[in-house]
Design an enzyme around this catalytic site. Structure first.
Site, mmCIF file in Angstrom:
data_model
loop_
_atom_site.group_PDB
_atom_site.id
_atom_site.type_symbol
_atom_site.label_atom_id
_atom_site.label_comp_id
_atom_site.label_asym_id
_atom_site.label_seq_id
_atom_site.Cartn_x
_atom_site.Cartn_y
_atom_site.Cartn_z
ATOM 1 C CG ASP A 186 -2.027 0.996 1.154
ATOM 2 O OD1 ASP A 186 -1.848 2.022 0.457
ATOM 3 O OD2 ASP A 186 -3.070 0.767 1.777
ATOM 4 N NE ARG A 198 -4.416 3.553 0.239
ATOM 5 C CZ ARG A 198 -5.582 3.034 0.638
ATOM 6 N NH1 ARG A 198 -6.700 3.692 0.422
ATOM 7 N NH2 ARG A 198 -5.616 1.863 1.231
#
Ligand SMILES: [Zn+2]
Length: 200
Positions: A132, A134
């Site tokens: 991930d 982000r």
């Protein structure tokens, strides 16, 4: 985070079938990259009205637009907008970054790998990405920009709570967002739960 700069690009009237919002375009500028987000704002979010309901949604073209059953993005998006509309105030921050930051074409390549038996995390790792990518500097800056000090975050992801709190936003509540699972999304949700710590 000192090199991060937030820029409001535009703001306009935005009626939808869910309610009558204001729509904003924001960009977050880091040293040499620009991230974008679209924000739907409903009602008066001044602190006097209490903590604002906030959803941070990461763009998913296949789910949001095509109603894919490979993930639960579209149903989470709809549930979030409906909950904000039901309260008459809140924020939807829609991050314009596909597939948890890996990009649309790589997301389709990840689908291909998943068809060969890999889960979502394994597929991203095989393509050379972290599970991930982000970070939440942009949504945190947007929340601060709009004068919101306390939020009730619509999320199943404890990392989002920690990331916002690190950025100076007080998360007074994490409200779970549970969409009824569909057959094809069951494995995807299992991976989110077992490998990514999501509380689903
Ligand atoms: Zn999705």
């Amino acid at each position: 985070m000192s090199d991060f700069h937030l820029n409001k690009v535009a703001e306009a009237d935005f009626p939808t079938r869910f309610g009558h919002f204001r729509i904003f375009g924001f960009e977050g500028i880091k040293t040499n990259e620009v991230e974008e987000a679209v924000v739907l704002k409903l009602g008066d979010l001044s602190p006097a009205g209490g903590p604002a309901l906030v959803r941070i949604h990461s763009e998913c073209l296949t789910g949001d637009v095509f109603h894919s059953l490979r993930c639960d993005c579209r149903s989470q998006l709809e549930l979030a907008i409906e909950q904000i509309a039901a309260e008459g105030r809140g924020l939807l921050i829609y991050e314009h970054q596909e597939g948890r930051g890996i990009g649309l074409m790589n997301k389709l390549r990840a689908y291909e790998l998943q068809d060969q038996g890999l889960d979502t995390v394994e597929a991203n790792v095989k393509l050379g990405f972290a599970a991930d990518l982000r970070d939440y500097a942009l949504p945190a800056a947007i929340i601060r920009y709009l004068g919101v000090k306390q939020v009730r975050l619509l999320s199943n992801n404890p990392d989002k709570v920690a990331a916002l709190e690190n950025a100076g936003i007080e998360v007074v509540e994490r409200a779970p967002i549970i969409a009824p699972p569909t057959g094809a999304a069951t494995e995807y949700l299992k991976t989110k739960r077992e490998k990514m710590g999501h509380l689903v």
